[in-house]
Design a protein around this motif. Structure first.
Motif, PDB file in Angstrom:
ATOM      1  N   ARG A  62       0.707  -1.251  -0.001  1.00  0.00           N
ATOM      2  CA  ARG A  62       0.050   0.031   0.036  1.00  0.00           C
ATOM      3  C   ARG A  62       0.916   1.317   0.094  1.00  0.00           C
ATOM      4  O   ARG A  62       0.544   2.313  -0.833  1.00  0.00           O
ATOM      5  N   ARG A  63       1.960   1.347   0.905  1.00  0.00           N
ATOM      6  CA  ARG A  63       2.702   2.529   0.897  1.00  0.00           C
ATOM      7  C   ARG A  63       3.330   2.827  -0.369  1.00  0.00           C
ATOM      8  O   ARG A  63       3.618   3.969  -0.790  1.00  0.00           O
ATOM      9  N   GLU A  66       1.113   3.900  -3.094  1.00  0.00           N
ATOM     10  CA  GLU A  66       0.582   5.506  -3.083  1.00  0.00           C
ATOM     11  C   GLU A  66       1.854   6.530  -3.337  1.00  0.00           C
ATOM     12  O   GLU A  66       1.543   7.409  -4.207  1.00  0.00           O
ATOM     13  N   SER A  99      -3.858  -4.472   0.047  1.00  0.00           N
ATOM     14  CA  SER A  99      -4.355  -3.673   1.020  1.00  0.00           C
ATOM     15  C   SER A  99      -5.601  -4.143   1.386  1.00  0.00           C
ATOM     16  O   SER A  99      -6.406  -4.556   0.654  1.00  0.00           O
ATOM     17  N   THR A 100      -6.014  -3.820   2.772  1.00  0.00           N
ATOM     18  CA  THR A 100      -7.213  -4.201   3.460  1.00  0.00           C
ATOM     19  C   THR A 100      -7.925  -2.960   3.602  1.00  0.00           C
ATOM     20  O   THR A 100      -9.349  -2.920   3.848  1.00  0.00           O
ATOM     21  N   THR A 101      -7.578  -1.824   3.166  1.00  0.00           N
ATOM     22  CA  THR A 101      -7.963  -0.579   3.389  1.00  0.00           C
ATOM     23  C   THR A 101      -8.502   0.261   2.274  1.00  0.00           C
ATOM     24  O   THR A 101      -9.216   1.115   1.915  1.00  0.00           O
ATOM     25  N   LEU A 102      -7.454  -0.098   1.410  1.00  0.00           N
ATOM     26  CA  LEU A 102      -7.575   0.691  -0.117  1.00  0.00           C
ATOM     27  C   LEU A 102      -9.017   0.314  -0.848  1.00  0.00           C
ATOM     28  O   LEU A 102      -9.068  -1.106  -1.063  1.00  0.00           O
ATOM     29  N   THR A 103      -9.899   1.057  -1.099  1.00  0.00           N
ATOM     30  CA  THR A 103     -11.213   0.865  -1.830  1.00  0.00           C
ATOM     31  C   THR A 103     -11.186   1.191  -3.017  1.00  0.00           C
ATOM     32  O   THR A 103     -12.106   0.509  -3.974  1.00  0.00           O
ATOM     33  N   SER A 114      -7.405  -7.676  -1.553  1.00  0.00           N
ATOM     34  CA  SER A 114      -7.790  -7.443   0.087  1.00  0.00           C
ATOM     35  C   SER A 114      -8.042  -9.086   0.709  1.00  0.00           C
ATOM     36  O   SER A 114      -8.100  -8.914   2.089  1.00  0.00           O
ATOM     37  N   ASP A 115      -8.392  -9.968  -0.025  1.00  0.00           N
ATOM     38  CA  ASP A 115      -8.842 -10.992   0.819  1.00  0.00           C
ATOM     39  C   ASP A 115      -7.957 -12.234   0.241  1.00  0.00           C
ATOM     40  O   ASP A 115      -7.702 -12.536  -0.964  1.00  0.00           O
TER      41      ASP A 115
END
Length: 206
Positions: A62-63, A66, A99-103, A114-115
């Protein structure tokens, strides 16, 4: 596809804040960013560009995703003279981000995993193609190693000791034998080392 990683790292194992200005990554009070800037010579730069051009897809944490989206994802070829091959690869090939938070990723061609990350990556590796590449993404790289998902890893070692910052490998963690399959040093002292994971190390008997 073969899952490969490319990581810029210091002699003391730091991967945090390698590029850009020192405010690129200030987690945990880190103040020594930009340590890889200007360090490699033309041959090392060519090696990096050729690596990106081999990618059939990219897998990023994720980092790093971005950071890349905010730079490569919004740049034009005029913004990155000499590095157009990297920009074209990142903007045209599929990108997968763990990522589990990026939607709602805004960078075109992005899929969020995410899964059941291990199963998703195994499915990607089973697809036809050349390389599924990971760049940067230290946390993801460690997780991939722990789950035996990396086929080949390239370390670009910059001859500097930082004394602070997040390291690629923790002080305590799983052990791993590596087979060195390529090694070179450039005119500025930067070394490129390509490894293949080879199971657990052998230790001397007590």
């Amino acid at each position: 596809m073969k899952l490969t990683t490319m990581t810029q790292v210091t002699v003391d194992g730091v991967v945090q804040g390698n590029g850009g200005a020192s405010d690129e990554d200030r987690r945990n009070g880190f103040e020594r960013g930009g340590w890889a800037l200007g360090r490699g010579d033309d041959a090392t730069h060519a090696f990096i560009k050729q690596t990106y051009q081999r990618a059939d897809a990219f897998l990023l944490g994720r980092r790093t995703y971005e950071l890349f989206a905010g730079s490569w994802g919004s740049a034009t070829e005029q913004d990155v003279p000499g590095w157009e091959p990297v920009m074209r690869a990142l903007n045209t090939q599929p990108k997968y981000v763990a990522s589990t938070t990026l939607t709602d990723p805004e960078w075109s061609g992005t899929t969020v995993l995410s899964d059941d990350l291990a199963a998703a990556i195994a499915d990607l590796k089973a697809e036809p193609g050349g390389e599924l590449q990971v760049h940067g993404s230290g946390t993801l790289t460690r997780w991939l190693l722990e789950n035996d998902l990396i086929d080949e890893m390239t370390h670009i070692v910059v001859p500097v000791v930082l004394g602070q910052g997040a390291r690629l490998f923790p002080e305590a963690g799983p052990d791993l034998q590596l087979d060195l399959i390529e090694s070179r040093v450039d005119s500025k002292g930067v070394t490129i080392q390509v490894y293949r994971p080879a199971g657990r190390p052998q230790y001397a008997a007590a």
